[in-house]
Design a protein around this motif. Structure first.
Motif, PDB file in Angstrom:
ATOM      1  N   TYR A 127      40.002  44.612  34.999  1.00 54.32           N
ATOM      2  CA  TYR A 127      40.226  45.753  35.892  1.00 54.32           C
ATOM      3  C   TYR A 127      41.348  45.451  36.877  1.00 54.32           C
ATOM      4  O   TYR A 127      42.241  46.275  37.111  1.00 54.32           O
ATOM      5  CB  TYR A 127      38.942  46.091  36.642  1.00 54.32           C
ATOM      6  CG  TYR A 127      39.083  47.199  37.652  1.00 54.32           C
ATOM      7  CD1 TYR A 127      39.053  48.532  37.256  1.00 54.32           C
ATOM      8  CD2 TYR A 127      39.259  46.910  39.000  1.00 54.32           C
ATOM      9  CE1 TYR A 127      39.181  49.566  38.186  1.00 54.32           C
ATOM     10  CE2 TYR A 127      39.399  47.932  39.942  1.00 54.32           C
ATOM     11  CZ  TYR A 127      39.359  49.247  39.521  1.00 54.32           C
ATOM     12  OH  TYR A 127      39.501  50.260  40.442  1.00 54.32           O
ATOM     13  N   LYS A 130      44.651  45.676  34.944  1.00 58.64           N
ATOM     14  CA  LYS A 130      45.020  47.037  34.548  1.00 58.64           C
ATOM     15  C   LYS A 130      45.400  47.898  35.748  1.00 58.64           C
ATOM     16  O   LYS A 130      46.277  48.755  35.664  1.00 58.64           O
ATOM     17  CB  LYS A 130      43.860  47.690  33.787  1.00 58.64           C
ATOM     18  CG  LYS A 130      43.672  47.147  32.379  1.00 58.64           C
ATOM     19  CD  LYS A 130      42.493  47.816  31.686  1.00 58.64           C
ATOM     20  CE  LYS A 130      42.320  47.277  30.271  1.00 58.64           C
ATOM     21  NZ  LYS A 130      41.134  47.864  29.600  1.00 58.64           N
ATOM     22  N   GLU A 131      44.750  47.668  36.874  1.00 57.49           N
ATOM     23  CA  GLU A 131      45.030  48.452  38.074  1.00 57.49           C
ATOM     24  C   GLU A 131      46.219  47.890  38.865  1.00 57.49           C
ATOM     25  O   GLU A 131      46.629  48.470  39.872  1.00 57.49           O
ATOM     26  CB  GLU A 131      43.793  48.481  38.982  1.00 57.49           C
ATOM     27  CG  GLU A 131      42.657  49.305  38.438  1.00 57.49           C
ATOM     28  CD  GLU A 131      42.983  50.792  38.431  1.00 57.49           C
ATOM     29  OE1 GLU A 131      43.183  51.371  39.511  1.00 57.49           O
ATOM     30  OE2 GLU A 131      43.049  51.370  37.327  1.00 57.49           O
ATOM     31  N   ILE A 133      46.403  45.447  40.869  1.00 57.94           N
ATOM     32  CA  ILE A 133      46.005  45.229  42.249  1.00 57.94           C
ATOM     33  C   ILE A 133      46.812  44.109  42.898  1.00 57.94           C
ATOM     34  O   ILE A 133      47.128  44.159  44.088  1.00 57.94           O
ATOM     35  CB  ILE A 133      44.488  44.925  42.333  1.00 57.94           C
ATOM     36  CG1 ILE A 133      43.696  46.170  41.934  1.00 57.94           C
ATOM     37  CG2 ILE A 133      44.084  44.463  43.726  1.00 57.94           C
ATOM     38  CD1 ILE A 133      42.202  45.953  41.838  1.00 57.94           C
ATOM     39  N   LYS A 282      48.905  53.947  44.289  1.00 60.80           N
ATOM     40  CA  LYS A 282      47.669  53.161  44.374  1.00 60.80           C
ATOM     41  C   LYS A 282      47.947  51.713  44.775  1.00 60.80           C
ATOM     42  O   LYS A 282      48.907  51.100  44.304  1.00 60.80           O
ATOM     43  CB  LYS A 282      46.946  53.182  43.020  1.00 60.80           C
ATOM     44  CG  LYS A 282      46.400  54.546  42.644  1.00 60.80           C
ATOM     45  CD  LYS A 282      45.897  54.599  41.218  1.00 60.80           C
ATOM     46  CE  LYS A 282      44.633  53.799  41.022  1.00 60.80           C
ATOM     47  NZ  LYS A 282      44.081  53.995  39.653  1.00 60.80           N
ATOM     48  N   TYR A 283      47.094  51.185  45.646  1.00 59.02           N
ATOM     49  CA  TYR A 283      47.070  49.772  46.048  1.00 59.02           C
ATOM     50  C   TYR A 283      48.373  49.297  46.712  1.00 59.02           C
ATOM     51  O   TYR A 283      48.588  48.101  46.867  1.00 59.02           O
ATOM     52  CB  TYR A 283      46.764  48.862  44.847  1.00 59.02           C
ATOM     53  CG  TYR A 283      45.424  49.129  44.228  1.00 59.02           C
ATOM     54  CD1 TYR A 283      44.250  48.815  44.910  1.00 59.02           C
ATOM     55  CD2 TYR A 283      45.312  49.700  42.971  1.00 59.02           C
ATOM     56  CE1 TYR A 283      43.006  49.065  44.358  1.00 59.02           C
ATOM     57  CE2 TYR A 283      44.074  49.951  42.400  1.00 59.02           C
ATOM     58  CZ  TYR A 283      42.926  49.629  43.103  1.00 59.02           C
ATOM     59  OH  TYR A 283      41.697  49.879  42.546  1.00 59.02           O
ATOM     60  N   GLU A 435      49.773  55.734  39.524  1.00 58.19           N
ATOM     61  CA  GLU A 435      49.830  54.309  39.230  1.00 58.19           C
ATOM     62  C   GLU A 435      51.031  53.658  39.894  1.00 58.19           C
ATOM     63  O   GLU A 435      52.112  54.256  39.974  1.00 58.19           O
ATOM     64  CB  GLU A 435      49.916  54.093  37.714  1.00 58.19           C
ATOM     65  CG  GLU A 435      48.749  54.681  36.927  1.00 58.19           C
ATOM     66  CD  GLU A 435      47.412  54.132  37.336  1.00 58.19           C
ATOM     67  OE1 GLU A 435      47.342  52.926  37.655  1.00 58.19           O
ATOM     68  OE2 GLU A 435      46.431  54.894  37.361  1.00 58.19           O
TER      69      GLU A 435
END
Length: 440
Positions: A127, A130-131, A133, A282-283, A435
């Motif tokens: 995860y 894929k993210e 982070i 994101k992030y 993303e």
């Protein structure tokens, strides 16, 4: 038909190529002089004269060298005119510290990624990967939102009180070192989580990691100053001295632009973005939960109209663009007609939408609009302050034709007071996350 290229095909291609004598002429010109020199359109350079009927005063050009701090310099270029006015000094004599901002940006980015890991419900490396982070967690790059978050929290200092050092000028060494340190810290936090540590224990560990980061960054970039005595001479030649200033006091006293009132207006006509929507990456933050990278997606003509309004009030416009195509550093011209690729190479360019959809362009560089030439109420060319010194281009400035604005400008930062009531209302809608690998 064969799935692989055959030698018969190669022979056919060769015959077709040599049947047109101009192909060899073009080949000789390019192989001798290089692609851009052979294909450059001199008429386009002559057309884009460095004359503008709306233009801010000249200022000293920063030189970011290999630091990847264009986003910081873009911010400094936006605020320096306002600070110079309030100090009553010539803007050519004002230089602000990028190193000070970069130090706290790196420290805050490490805290942000630690918090993202601490807040995960469980450790799932698939995860996390894929993210993305941690992929860009402590990258040297940044956005307007990062600049605002650091300046509002830590203030500003004149350059001489926090000057650049050897490693300020080359991002690679410190970024690789610092990124590995942060990733090792993430391993430690993940181990603690696996062993059942609660969030209080994890944050105790985080505090120790942040202490280490402060010490590491201070050794490499120099420890940031906390107080200084500011001495200068104003436009009238009068000597001024202000004692025991903190960076926040300097910012509050001499910067009266409300940076939090400036918003990013984007132009990303791609398959997964709609106009009149607000998007958030994101992030992607430095100051945790206080520096979200977000923008209102509008048609390109709206970006031009808002940019002109702000320039008319003598406020520079922070902008993000892709400038690796159709650029001539020697003349400083940015124009989609600059190279005769279509005639010389039978080359078709991608539209902006196609380029975004296929991840061919991205907002890889930040600069500042400082002028525009308008004829019959339409912009013809734009003046752009870059952050690579003044030895190239037109004393460090680009001249961007309006066609380049259409195809390669992806964002501008605008004071909300220039937005229409309809545009202002759009800012209140629920944001849509995208993303952080998307081209923005």
């Amino acid at each position: 038909m064969e799935k692989q290229i055959s030698f018969e095909q190669i022979e056919e291609f060769k015959q077709i190529y040599n049947s047109d004598k101009t192909n060899k002429i073009i080949e000789n010109a390019i192989t001798k002089n290089g692609l851009e020199n052979a294909c450059i359109n001199r008429d386009i350079i002559i057309e884009n004269q460095p004359i503008f009927n709306i233009e801010l005063p000249e200022s000293k050009r920063y030189n970011q060298q290999d630091s990847w701090r264009c986003w910081i310099f873009g911010g400094l270029n936006l605020i320096k005119h306002n600070i110079a006015k309030n100090l009553n000094i010539d803007v050519m004599n004002l230089e602000l510290s990028d190193n000070y901002i970069a130090f706290f940006d790196k420290l805050e980015k490490s805290n942000n990624v630690y918090e993202n890991i601490i807040e995960l419900e469980k450790i799932d490396f698939d995860y996390i990967r894929k993210e993305n982070i941690i992929k860009y967690a402590v990258s040297e790059g940044g956005y307007w939102d990062f600049f605002v978050a650091i300046v509002n929290k830590y203030g500003i200092v004149p350059y001489l009180f926090n000057p650049n050092v050897v490693e300020s000028k080359n991002y690679a060494k410190i970024e690789y070192l610092y990124t590995e340190k942060i990733k090792k810290d993430i391993v430690k936090l993940c181990e603690l989580k696996k062993n059942g540590s609660d969030k209080d224990l994890l944050r105790e560990k985080k505090n120790k990691l942040l202490q280490e980061n402060y010490i590491l960054l201070s050794k490499i970039l120099g420890e940031p100053i906390t107080k200084f005595n500011y001495e200068y001479k104003d436009k009238n030649g009068e000597y001024k001295r202000i004692e025991n200033l903190t960076p926040i006091e300097f910012k509050n006293q001499f910067l009266d632009l409300k940076l939090e009132n400036f918003v990013t207006i984007g132009n990303t006509p791609m398959y997964n973005k709609e106009y009149y929507k607000v998007y958030r990456r994101k992030y992607t933050e430095n100051v945790y939960q206080n520096s979200y990278v977000k923008y209102l997606n509008l048609p390109i003509e709206d970006l031009k109209e808002l940019t002109i309004k702000q320039l008319e009030d003598n406020i520079p416009v922070y902008m993000g663009a892709h400038i690796l195509k159709f650029r001539d550093k020697c003349s400083g011209i940015l124009d989609t007609r600059l190279y005769n690729y279509k005639e010389s190479l039978n080359f078709e360019t991608l539209s902006k939408e196609e380029a975004l959809n296929l991840y061919d362009i991205s907002m890889h560089h930040i600069m500042t609009f400082t002028g525009v030439n308008i004829i019959d109420n339409k912009p013809q060319r734009w003046k752009i302050e870059d952050s690579y010194g003044d030895s190239e281009k037109v004393n460090g400035y680009y001249i961007m034709n309006d066609n380049f604005f259409n195809d390669f400008v992806l964002s501008v930062v605008i004071d909300k007071k220039y937005l229409s009531d309809t545009q202002l209302k759009l800012l209140d809608q629920e944001v849509i996350d995208f993303e952080n690998d998307d081209p923005f």
